[in-house]
Design a protein around this motif. Structure first.
Motif, short mmCIF file in Angstrom:
data_model
loop_
_atom_site.label_atom_id
_atom_site.label_comp_id
_atom_site.label_asym_id
_atom_site.label_seq_id
_atom_site.Cartn_x
_atom_site.Cartn_y
_atom_site.Cartn_z
N ILE A 1 44.30 29.45 40.33
CA ILE A 1 43.60 30.68 40.66
C ILE A 1 42.20 30.58 40.08
O ILE A 1 42.03 30.56 38.86
N ILE A 2 41.20 30.51 40.95
CA ILE A 2 39.80 30.46 40.52
C ILE A 2 39.19 31.82 40.85
O ILE A 2 39.09 32.20 42.00
N ASP A 3 38.82 32.56 39.82
CA ASP A 3 38.23 33.89 39.99
C ASP A 3 36.80 33.85 39.47
O ASP A 3 36.56 33.95 38.26
N MET A 4 35.85 33.70 40.37
CA MET A 4 34.45 33.57 39.95
C MET A 4 33.82 34.92 39.65
O MET A 4 32.72 34.97 39.13
N ILE A 5 34.50 36.01 39.95
CA ILE A 5 33.99 37.32 39.57
C ILE A 5 34.18 37.52 38.07
O ILE A 5 33.28 37.97 37.38
N THR A 6 35.35 37.14 37.57
CA THR A 6 35.58 37.24 36.13
C THR A 6 35.19 35.96 35.40
O THR A 6 35.09 35.95 34.18
N GLY A 7 34.99 34.86 36.15
CA GLY A 7 34.62 33.59 35.54
C GLY A 7 35.79 32.90 34.86
O GLY A 7 35.62 32.29 33.80
N THR A 8 36.98 32.99 35.47
CA THR A 8 38.17 32.40 34.87
C THR A 8 38.91 31.49 35.86
O THR A 8 38.80 31.66 37.07
N ILE A 9 39.66 30.56 35.31
CA ILE A 9 40.57 29.72 36.08
C ILE A 9 41.91 29.76 35.36
O ILE A 9 41.98 29.60 34.14
N GLY A 10 42.97 29.99 36.12
CA GLY A 10 44.31 30.00 35.57
C GLY A 10 45.28 29.42 36.58
O GLY A 10 44.89 29.01 37.67
N PHE A 11 46.55 29.40 36.23
CA PHE A 11 47.56 28.82 37.10
C PHE A 11 48.72 29.78 37.27
O PHE A 11 48.99 30.61 36.40
N LYS A 12 49.44 29.61 38.39
CA LYS A 12 50.56 30.47 38.72
C LYS A 12 51.71 29.57 39.17
O LYS A 12 51.52 28.61 39.91
N THR A 13 52.92 29.87 38.68
CA THR A 13 54.12 29.17 39.12
C THR A 13 55.20 30.21 39.39
O THR A 13 55.34 31.18 38.64
N ASN A 14 55.92 30.03 40.45
CA ASN A 14 57.02 30.94 40.79
C ASN A 14 56.58 32.41 40.69
O ASN A 14 57.27 33.24 40.11
N LEU B 1 33.02 31.07 32.98
CA LEU B 1 32.49 30.33 34.12
C LEU B 1 31.63 31.18 35.05
O LEU B 1 31.14 30.67 36.05
N LYS B 2 31.45 32.45 34.73
CA LYS B 2 30.67 33.33 35.59
C LYS B 2 29.25 32.80 35.71
O LYS B 2 28.65 32.39 34.72
N HIS B 3 28.72 32.77 36.94
CA HIS B 3 27.38 32.28 37.26
C HIS B 3 27.24 30.77 37.05
O HIS B 3 26.15 30.27 36.85
N LYS B 4 28.35 30.05 37.07
CA LYS B 4 28.31 28.60 36.97
C LYS B 4 28.87 28.02 38.27
O LYS B 4 29.55 28.69 39.01
#
Length: 122
Positions: free
Chosen positions: A22-35, A46-49
């Protein structure tokens, strides 16, 4: 960075068949989801990068797919419009547009304000 995901039992993470990034450039975060469970933010700030997605698999029969699920705009901008926005971002119009070492037609294209910045999400 530390341990990820933080709530893994006994330091062991059993990798499921499917993992989503999950790449959320509004909050500047990257995370992962399983099941259908979000494992938390793996990266932040990561915001503005600029972020480039890279995926690798070591299993012989692994399948990788990339799906763009959501965004602020209903349709993506054309390559020409994206190029125009990138050039505009790098040029201070009043001081630099006339000094660009390019054709008058390209200068007019860059200066054309019919394409505005991509809309921010609400």
């Amino acid at each position: 960075m530390g341990n990820y995901p933080k709530d893994k039992a006994d330091g062991v993470f059993n990798v499921p068949k499917k993992i989503s990034c999950i790449i959320d450039m509004i909050t500047g975060t990257i995370g992962f989801k399983t099941n259908e469970k979000y494992l938390g933010d793996a990266f932040s700030g990561l915001k503005h990068k600029t972020v480039f997605l890279a995926v690798s698999a070591v299993w012989g029969n692994a399948e990788i797919s990339v799906t763009y699920n959501k965004g602020c705009n209903a349709t993506p901008l054309s390559l020409q419009d994206l190029s125009k926005l990138t050039l505009r971002d790098r040029v201070k119009f009043a001081e630099q547009i006339d000094q660009l070492p390019t054709s008058p037609g390209l200068k007019r294209l860059i200066a054309d304000k019919s394409i505005t910045e991509p809309e921010a999400c609400e």
